[in-house]
Design a protein around this motif. Structure first.
Motif, PDB file in Angstrom:
ATOM      1  N   ARG A   1       5.248   5.133   1.163  1.00 31.24           N
ATOM      2  CA  ARG A   1       5.487   6.557   1.184  1.00 31.24           C
ATOM      3  C   ARG A   1       5.885   7.135  -0.242  1.00 31.24           C
ATOM      4  NH1 ARG A   1       7.186   4.797   6.053  1.00 31.24           N
ATOM      5  NH2 ARG A   1       9.492   5.195   5.382  1.00 31.24           N
ATOM      6  N   GLN A   2       6.106   8.526   0.095  1.00 33.24           N
ATOM      7  CA  GLN A   2       6.578   9.356  -1.127  1.00 33.24           C
ATOM      8  C   GLN A   2       7.954   9.472  -1.412  1.00 33.24           C
ATOM      9  OE1 GLN A   2       3.890  11.455  -2.943  1.00 33.24           O
ATOM     10  NE2 GLN A   2       2.832   9.912  -1.755  1.00 33.24           N
TER      11      GLN A   2
ATOM     12  N   SER B   1       0.775  -1.191  -0.178  1.00 42.28           N
ATOM     13  CA  SER B   1       0.040   0.021   0.080  1.00 42.28           C
ATOM     14  C   SER B   1       1.011   1.304  -0.048  1.00 42.28           C
ATOM     15  CB  SER B   1      -0.948  -0.015   1.302  1.00 42.28           C
ATOM     16  OG  SER B   1      -0.148   0.032   2.555  1.00 42.28           O
ATOM     17  N   GLU B   2       0.439   2.562  -0.708  1.00 39.77           N
ATOM     18  CA  GLU B   2       1.053   3.767  -0.718  1.00 39.77           C
ATOM     19  C   GLU B   2       1.514   4.124   0.793  1.00 39.77           C
ATOM     20  OE1 GLU B   2       2.068   5.965  -2.902  1.00 39.77           O
ATOM     21  OE2 GLU B   2       1.876   4.197  -4.361  1.00 39.77           O
ATOM     22  N   GLU B   3       0.512   3.942   1.538  1.00 39.54           N
ATOM     23  CA  GLU B   3       0.795   4.168   3.144  1.00 39.54           C
ATOM     24  C   GLU B   3       2.090   3.820   3.706  1.00 39.54           C
ATOM     25  OE1 GLU B   3      -2.240   3.997   6.936  1.00 39.54           O
ATOM     26  OE2 GLU B   3      -3.109   4.095   4.594  1.00 39.54           O
ATOM     27  N   VAL B   4       2.314   2.494   3.038  1.00 37.92           N
ATOM     28  CA  VAL B   4       3.592   1.895   3.576  1.00 37.92           C
ATOM     29  C   VAL B   4       5.003   2.464   2.673  1.00 37.92           C
ATOM     30  CG1 VAL B   4       4.833  -0.352   3.972  1.00 37.92           C
ATOM     31  CG2 VAL B   4       2.249  -0.270   4.531  1.00 37.92           C
TER      32      VAL B   4
END
Ligand SMILES: O=C(O)CCC(=O)C(=O)O
Ligand SMILES: [Fe+2]
Length: 246
Positions: free
Chosen positions: A239-240, A234-237
């Protein structure tokens, strides 16, 4: 300062060093990679991580916790042009079917004198850590030696259930003088990496991939984990991306 890092960013060219690869074991699949990181990449990883190291944790039923089995310091490495370059190398090594989104953030681990990571597997037995949010289980691992001080003794990576290779050309890279019953121990050699598959073809954790970061007796060792999950993380894990910063 800003101008300097900009000029570094535009000067940074993502070029693979000439990797030299040797198969260690077919089942479980373990491949040794010489020259996985360039000198500049090793320096960059240390520079961006140095202020961020914290006591390592391990996955437990009660969540991620400090534990006597893992006494090192660790940190995630922010994704910038240099770490992205390393990640692309790790993806190409695995063929073209693995997606960038399957990679966890890079993790650096630093061991001082007496520090270690006891026997464990990188695949996660507790299903709460291999949900689809996390991208399933850890399909493969790279453990890369990022820094090994000249005075380092100890600190090898031991696979007790894997037979060591026999040819004496291995002896600079693996311990050749330990009892066979202790399995296979890689020496910490800066810039080199061990790659292995954690799961059997049916997707279950392979118990033969059990391993340990043996205690560092003298000196310092910094390693890096590159973990690939079975599916996108997931994007949450993940990150940017961050701009190049040091
Ligand atoms: O330090 C090592 O040699 C191995 C570390 C390790 O297995 C890990 O961080 O998962
Ligand atoms: Fe590990």
């Amino acid at each position: 300062m800003i101008a300097e890092s900009r000029s570094y960013a535009s000067a940074f060219e993502c070029v693979d060093p000439p990797l030299r690869v040797h198969k260690v074991s077919s089942s479980p699949l373990i491949i040794y990679i010489q020259n996985f990181l360039t000198l500049n990449e090793r320096a960059h990883l240390q520079r961006v991580s140095e202020p961020k190291f914290r006591r390592s944790v391990v996955a437990s039923h009660e969540g991620a916790q400090r534990s006597d089995i893992r006494t090192s310091q660790s940190t995630d490495v922010p994704r910038d042009v240099v770490t992205r370059c390393i990640q692309q190398r790790a993806l190409r090594f695995q063929g073209f079917d693995v997606l960038e989104e399957q990679l966890e953030p890079l993790q650096l681990v630093k061991y001082g004198q007496g520090e270690r990571y006891d026997f464990h597997t990188d695949w996660l037995a507790d299903p709460q850590y291999s949900t689809s949010f996390n991208g399933g289980n850890r399909m493969t691992s790279f453990f890369v030696y990022v820094h090994v001080s000249n005075d380092t003794t100890g600190g090898g990576t031991n696979f007790p259930l894997v037979a060591p290779p026999k040819d004496e050309r291995w002896c600079g890279l693996v311990e050749c003088d330990q009892p066979y019953a202790n399995g296979l121990t890689f020496r910490p050699v800066e810039g080199n990496a061990i790659f292995w598959e954690n799961l059997t073809p049916s997707g279950l954790g392979d118990p033969r991939t059990e391993h340990a970061g043996l205690p560092v007796i003298t000196g310092t060792k910094i390693g890096m984990n590159i973990w690939t999950r079975q599916a996108p993380v997931s994007e949450e894990v993940r990150r940017q991306d961050v701009p190049l910063d040091f």
